[in-house]
Design a protein around this motif. Structure first.
Motif: not given
Ligand code: CTP
Length: 397
Positions: A123-133, A155-165
């Motif tokens: 999620e943190d990578m997904w939300l990074h401005p560089a990725t958004k750009k 990572s064991g965390l829950t959040g955004q960033g999982r590849m679509a099924e």
């Protein structure tokens, strides 16, 4: 259904690469032809052996292999859709910046087909401005970005960033294809191959046509959304007919009967078969024995299929004929268009080394009823088929 669709799957180095295996199975189950390109780091996540076994094709990873070179341009042109799933943060960034340090990236940069991207990261990578750009740049280039899902991450965390099924990705592909074909809802009739005119149970008069050009046109029409009936003469080539409705015929008379039956329902008819112009007056029931020094064989004209469809043609139908000429090409091609009431005539000249029977390439000139003319370079028959279908879709009488 993805019958006959060519999907080029790019797998990058991400934990979600295991889902690519299920994706390949799903695509194959739907009838797609799947080829896979992996980045070198994807090998750490999924075995090329598993991927090649499931996709039924060799997996491509390296640009160079011993003394051979993977043709990235042709791979991109082969595909109806390139799908990069999972697309890691690193690959997304390289794609957005035009980097080209592996085979997958060179295929991406040279692909002429639509490209779908299914990102996968934490999620943190997904939300990074560089990725958004990077995502915004890639969408701006016309790529189709599939949404990521919410849920448990590597990572064991829950959040955004999982590849679509995989099932979701297949739904996106199906929807995209359903809505994108410029020939959606159209029916096309295509003739291809030679005809055999029997003399007796063992002999016939035939020609060298392989049917390759006509089959390539049928696939291209299908890939652009048309439902296609292919009336195919006796060729022994092991064609893939995925998605096509194929009627096998032998003689010119059988091809004529099949075409006249279907023509009224067709919006487009492409007569690429090499139909015999003459057929024996008598067909012997038993094998003809040799007798005199000379044998005069009596032949009679076959029905000209293109001409008879031209006589029946409605205003809403487009009729395409071929002309194979050895001399006076242009004049003969234009004459054929007029005499047979075709809207488009595709000329191949037997003088061209790259054109002709059985070859994998063709060189054509297209003549339109409104006087326009377009010359094309020599290309593979698949690419020539794309040019011909472009001419059909852009045709205005
Ligand atoms: N054609 C057809 N039925 C035939 C003969 C030809 O439908 N009995 C179609 C071919 O499929 C092609 C076009 O007519 O689309 C021109 O074919 P070609 O062999 O180049 O010309 P012909 O009309 O046969 O004339 P010729 O052989 O004298 O050049």
């Amino acid at each position: 259904m993805l019958k006959g669709k060519k999907i080029l799957l790019g797998i990058t180095g991400s934990i979600a690469a295991y889902k690519a295996i299920l994706l390949i199975r799903g695509l194959i189950k739907e009838g797609a032809d799947v080829k896979v390109v992996m980045t070198p780091s994807a090998k750490d996540f999924v075995s090329p052996l598993t991927v090649s076994t499931l996709s039924k094709n060799e997996v491509l990873i390296d640009i160079f292999k011993e003394d051979s070179w993977a043709n990235h341009v042709m791979l991109g042109r082969w595909a109806d859709i390139m799908l990069i799933a999972p697309a890691s943060c690193n690959t997304l960034s390289k794609m957005a910046n035009g980097l080209c340090d592996n085979l997958l990236l060179s295929v991406y940069l040279s692909a002429t087909c639509p490209v779908m991207i299914a990102p996968a990261m934490d999620e943190d990578m997904w939300l990074h401005p560089a990725t958004k750009k990077n995502i915004a740049i890639l969408a701006g280039y016309g790529n189709i970005l599939l949404p990521v899902e919410n849920g448990e991450l590597a990572s064991g965390l829950t959040g955004q960033g999982r590849m679509a099924e995989p099932e979701t990705i297949i739904c996106y592909i199906n929807n995209y294809l359903k809505n994108s074909g410029d020939l959606k809802g159209k029916h096309a009739l295509v003739t291809a191959g030679p005809t055999y005119e029997h003399l007796d149970p063992v002999r016939f008069i035939g020609n060298h046509s392989s049917g390759k050009m006509g089959v390539a046109i049928a696939h291209e029409l299908f890939n652009r959304g048309a439902s296609v009936t292919l009336v195919l003469g006796p060729t022994a080539l092991p064609f893939n007919f995925n998605g096509l409705n194929v009627l096998r015929v032998n003689s010119a008379a059988e091809m004529y009967a099949a075409c006249t039956k279907i023509f009224s329902e067709a919006n487009i008819a492409v007569m690429s078969a090499a139909v015999a112009d003459y057929t024996p007056v008598n067909v012997a029931e038993e094998k003809i024995k040799k007798k005199d020094e000379n044998w005069l064989l009596q032949l009679t004209k076959t029905k000209d299929i293109l001409k008879s469809l031209g006589e029946k043609k409605r205003k809403d139908q487009i009729l395409v004929g071929f002309a194979l000429e050895t001399n006076n090409e242009e004049v003969n091609a234009r004459q054929k268009m007029q005499q047979k009431n075709a809207d488009i005539i595709v000329l191949n000249s037997l003088r061209d080394e790259e054109a002709g029977f059985g070859k994998d390439t063709n060189k054509i000139t297209v003549f339109f009823k409104n006087g326009e003319e377009r010359k094309f370079d020599a290309k593979s028959k698949d690419l020539v088929a794309k040019d011909i279908v472009d001419c059909i879709t852009q045709y205005h009488a």
